[in-house]
Design a protein around this motif. Structure first.
Motif, PDB file in Angstrom:
ATOM      1  N   HIS A  15      17.275 -42.531  -7.289  1.00 29.10           N
ATOM      2  CA  HIS A  15      16.444 -41.761  -8.447  1.00 29.10           C
ATOM      3  C   HIS A  15      16.237 -40.441  -7.763  1.00 29.10           C
ATOM      4  CE1 HIS A  15      12.222 -42.211 -10.686  1.00 29.10           C
ATOM      5  NE2 HIS A  15      12.950 -41.268 -11.079  1.00 29.10           N
ATOM      6  N   LEU A  27      15.562 -44.214 -17.226  1.00 25.83           N
ATOM      7  CA  LEU A  27      15.089 -45.628 -16.207  1.00 25.83           C
ATOM      8  C   LEU A  27      14.623 -46.729 -16.739  1.00 25.83           C
ATOM      9  CD1 LEU A  27      12.452 -43.244 -14.057  1.00 25.83           C
ATOM     10  CD2 LEU A  27      14.638 -44.105 -13.155  1.00 25.83           C
ATOM     11  N   SER A 194       9.809 -38.390  -8.502  1.00 30.68           N
ATOM     12  CA  SER A 194      10.263 -39.879  -8.411  1.00 30.68           C
ATOM     13  C   SER A 194       8.979 -40.817  -8.145  1.00 30.68           C
ATOM     14  CB  SER A 194      11.389 -39.866  -7.467  1.00 30.68           C
ATOM     15  OG  SER A 194      12.608 -39.209  -7.694  1.00 30.68           O
ATOM     16  N   GLU A 198       7.620 -43.658 -10.875  1.00 30.37           N
ATOM     17  CA  GLU A 198       7.558 -44.985 -10.977  1.00 30.37           C
ATOM     18  C   GLU A 198       6.326 -45.364 -10.429  1.00 30.37           C
ATOM     19  OE1 GLU A 198      10.408 -46.195  -7.519  1.00 30.37           O
ATOM     20  OE2 GLU A 198      11.823 -44.929  -8.307  1.00 30.37           O
TER      21      GLU A 198
END
Length: 202
Positions: A15, A27, A194, A198
């Protein structure tokens, strides 16, 4: 391309690299227990091994295993320098680090994810992991990155597994070189982006 990931898992390394390279990608978060993705796919059909990362290419092929996915991505934009040219000793040094991180650092963290880990087992793993941290600290020395002045795919991988120290209350302060290294990688825009994507940072 589509990266199948689980927040904070080793899939974070590719990622980070996808963002470092400025590549276009989607994603899809995986529920590792249910083997389903947020996008509605059967993850068992995507990767029968059952774990992340998995990278679906534009032609439908699926690549797995973090070290392989990292090499594939770096080779898409060789001029970015995240992996030196094929046939050079510099490339083999990065590959050497990828293998070490996979087999000697990532693997030593794995038992901590087991809810049945005993205090004795944990102590043994901490000892093994500490020895790997000693080695990493000695090799890093005053270098900013694993192979010198340049950030590579190996650094994306090492950062990702080192970041697990927070999950298991492992004090990186015992290894100031690694603590500084972790903070240095954390400051990169690709890493911040990232972590936010996430759901691990604001």
């Amino acid at each position: 391309m589509k990266l199948y990931f689980y927040p904070g898992a080793c899939s974070m390394a590719p990622h980070i690299v996808l963002r470092e390279l400025g590549l276009t990608f989607d994603l899809d978060q995986v529920d590792l227990q249910a083997k389903k993705t947020k996008g509605g796919e059967d993850f068992g059909a995507v990767n029968p091994k059952g774990y992340v990362p998995a990278l679906r290419l534009d032609d439908g092929e699926v690549l797995t295993e973090v070290a392989v996915v990292l090499q594939y991505l770096a080779d898409l934009k060789p001029d970015a320098g995240l992996l030196p040219k094929a046939g050079t000793m510099e490339r083999y040094r990065v590959l050497e680090w990828l293998n070490f991180i996979s087999s000697e650092v990532h693997k030593q963290f794995s038992p901590f994810f087991n809810p049945k880990i005993t205090p004795e087992w944990r102590a043994n793993q901490l000892n093994l992991l500490g020895r790997r941290f000693d080695y990493l600290s000695a090799r890093l020395g005053d270098r900013p990155y694993l192979t010198g002045a340049a950030f590579t795919v190996a650094d994306a991988y090492l950062f990702t597994v080192l970041n697990w120290h927070k999950l298991f209350d492992i004090d990186l302060g015992k290894w100031p070189v690694l603590k500084d290294y972790h903070a240095r990688i954390m400051a990169r825009a690709s890493v911040k982006d990232s972590l936010r994507a996430e759901g691990l940072a604001k």
